[in-house]
Write an enzyme that holds these catalytic residues in place. Structure first.
Site, PDB file in Angstrom:
ATOM      1  N   HIS A   1       0.836  -1.192   0.000  1.00 22.84           N
ATOM      2  CA  HIS A   1       0.000   0.000   0.000  1.00 22.84           C
ATOM      3  C   HIS A   1       0.875   1.248   0.000  1.00 22.84           C
ATOM      4  CE1 HIS A   1      -3.130  -2.856   0.738  1.00 22.84           C
ATOM      5  NE2 HIS A   1      -4.049  -1.926   0.769  1.00 22.84           N
ATOM      6  N   ASN A   2       2.187   1.038  -0.144  1.00 24.52           N
ATOM      7  CA  ASN A   2       3.143   2.134  -0.165  1.00 24.52           C
ATOM      8  C   ASN A   2       3.345   2.570  -1.630  1.00 24.52           C
ATOM      9  OD1 ASN A   2       5.625   3.475  -0.458  1.00 24.52           O
ATOM     10  ND2 ASN A   2       6.457   2.518   1.394  1.00 24.52           N
TER      11      ASN A   2
ATOM     12  N   ASP B   1       9.747  -7.617   1.225  1.00 18.77           N
ATOM     13  CA  ASP B   1       9.975  -7.246   2.614  1.00 18.77           C
ATOM     14  C   ASP B   1      11.466  -6.982   2.725  1.00 18.77           C
ATOM     15  OD1 ASP B   1       8.510  -6.916   5.133  1.00 18.77           O
ATOM     16  OD2 ASP B   1      10.004  -8.297   5.902  1.00 18.77           O
TER      17      ASP B   1
ATOM     18  N   TYR C   1      17.342   4.150   5.964  1.00 19.39           N
ATOM     19  CA  TYR C   1      18.695   4.129   6.523  1.00 19.39           C
ATOM     20  C   TYR C   1      19.770   4.536   5.514  1.00 19.39           C
ATOM     21  CZ  TYR C   1      16.326   1.544  10.246  1.00 19.39           C
ATOM     22  OH  TYR C   1      15.474   1.176  11.262  1.00 19.39           O
TER      23      TYR C   1
ATOM     24  N   LYS D   1      22.350   4.706  -7.060  1.00 25.17           N
ATOM     25  CA  LYS D   1      22.034   3.739  -6.001  1.00 25.17           C
ATOM     26  C   LYS D   1      21.376   2.480  -6.567  1.00 25.17           C
ATOM     27  CE  LYS D   1      18.867   2.832  -2.191  1.00 25.17           C
ATOM     28  NZ  LYS D   1      17.639   3.189  -1.492  1.00 25.17           N
TER      29      LYS D   1
ATOM     30  N   HIS E   1      19.869  -4.162  -2.794  1.00 24.59           N
ATOM     31  CA  HIS E   1      19.317  -5.462  -2.472  1.00 24.59           C
ATOM     32  C   HIS E   1      18.061  -5.740  -3.306  1.00 24.59           C
ATOM     33  CE1 HIS E   1      18.122  -2.051  -0.141  1.00 24.59           C
ATOM     34  NE2 HIS E   1      17.110  -2.644   0.442  1.00 24.59           N
TER      35      HIS E   1
HETATM   36  P1  IMP Z   1       9.042  -2.934   4.871  1.00 27.82           P
HETATM   37  O1  IMP Z   1       8.241  -1.910   4.135  1.00 27.82           O
HETATM   38  O2  IMP Z   1       8.313  -3.604   5.977  1.00 27.82           O
HETATM   39  O3  IMP Z   1       9.694  -3.915   3.957  1.00 27.82           O
HETATM   40  O4  IMP Z   1      10.181  -2.092   5.635  1.00 27.82           O
HETATM   41  C1  IMP Z   1      11.422  -1.902   5.078  1.00 27.82           C
HETATM   42  C2  IMP Z   1      12.191  -0.857   5.881  1.00 27.82           C
HETATM   43  O5  IMP Z   1      13.577  -1.134   5.710  1.00 27.82           O
HETATM   44  C3  IMP Z   1      11.960   0.528   5.344  1.00 27.82           C
HETATM   45  O6  IMP Z   1      11.089   1.246   6.147  1.00 27.82           O
HETATM   46  C4  IMP Z   1      13.345   1.165   5.357  1.00 27.82           C
HETATM   47  O7  IMP Z   1      13.538   1.839   6.540  1.00 27.82           O
HETATM   48  C5  IMP Z   1      14.306   0.023   5.364  1.00 27.82           C
HETATM   49  N1  IMP Z   1      14.855  -0.098   4.012  1.00 27.82           N
HETATM   50  C6  IMP Z   1      14.556  -1.028   3.095  1.00 27.82           C
HETATM   51  N2  IMP Z   1      15.224  -0.812   1.949  1.00 27.82           N
HETATM   52  C7  IMP Z   1      15.968   0.300   2.161  1.00 27.82           C
HETATM   53  C8  IMP Z   1      16.872   1.045   1.325  1.00 27.82           C
HETATM   54  O8  IMP Z   1      17.138   0.753   0.147  1.00 27.82           O
HETATM   55  N3  IMP Z   1      17.427   2.124   1.903  1.00 27.82           N
HETATM   56  C9  IMP Z   1      17.181   2.504   3.183  1.00 27.82           C
HETATM   57  N4  IMP Z   1      16.340   1.873   3.988  1.00 27.82           N
HETATM   58  C10 IMP Z   1      15.738   0.761   3.483  1.00 27.82           C
END
Ligand code: IMP
Length: 204
Positions: free
Chosen positions: A15-16, A75, A162, A183, A188
């Site tokens: 939903h993002n 995730d 981060y 980037k 990942h």
């Molecule tokens: P998700 O939406 O539950 O998968 O949360 C992933 C979280 O990991 C995000 O809120 C970010 O803070 C962190 N994250 C994931 N990928 C990145 C990235 O490429 N750069 C910086 N933070 C990341």
């Protein structure tokens, strides 16, 4: 055994809006259209898994079974081995309800110091689990990883989360100092996508 994707569109189980856009851009070269879960009115399941893979799989499965179409979920998060893998699957939650990543980055610095660990130069990596779910409940999950080290204070105006404290291996600048086109290939998420693209093409 991976299944071949035969449809021209995929539900993106997020939903993002930012994440849906980023995933849509990665799917486009594969000739696959991305449709966000919010646009279809799909509910967001609770992330109850204790690994990135489990959470990606449960989100992909929920969206695929609810929509009747193949669905893709990711995730991701930051892993700091000196902190026993934290923040890991709790990466988003460390930013608190205000989603303030300065809070989360300060906490990493504080906990490294409290544990007597090296702060600048501490090893860290980002993980992205990507899961392709099918309406019958089957799913394929791959993982991509980007290795690097941490630096404090945070640097750079770009990116999110981060990024300002993460220096990918072989580079001197943080992800936060890199414009998106610099980037993107190092992430990942891109590495996980490379593996999925292979599955799409080969069906193996
Ligand atoms: P998700 O939406 O539950 O998968 O949360 C992933 C979280 O990991 C995000 O809120 C970010 O803070 C962190 N994250 C994931 N990928 C990145 C990235 O490429 N750069 C910086 N933070 C990341």
């Amino acid at each position: 055994m991976a299944r071949r994707l035969t449809t021209a569109r995929l539900i993106v189980a997020s939903h993002n809006a930012g994440k849906v856009r980023e995933i849509a851009a990665l799917l486009e070269p594969l000739g696959v259209e991305a449709v966000g879960a919010a646009a279809l009115g799909l509910a967001e399941p609770e992330e109850t898994g204790d690994t990135f893979v489990a959470n990606a799989a449960l989100k992909a499965r929920a969206a695929a079974t609810a929509s009747g179409e193949p669905a893709l979920a990711d995730d991701s998060g930051l892993v700091v081995p000196a902190l026993d893998g934290a923040p890991g699957i709790y990466s988003a939650r460390w930013a608190g309800p205000g989603k303030d990543f300065r809070v989360a980055m300060n906490r990493i610095q504080r906990e490294l110091a409290a544990g007597g660990h090296e702060i600048v130069g501490a090893a860290a990596y980002f993980i992205c689990a990507l899961s392709l779910g099918w309406p019958d409940g089957d799913c394929e999950t791959v993982e991509g990883r980007a290795d690097g080290t941490l630096t404090f204070p945070p640097r750079g105006p770009h990116g999110f989360g981060y990024d300002p404290i993460f220096v990918p291996d072989g580079r001197a600048r943080t992800f936060g100092e890199m414009p998106p086109e610099e980037k993107q290939p190092l992430t990942h998420r891109a590495r996980a996508f490379e593996q999925l693209a292979t599955l799409f093409r080969s069906g193996q």
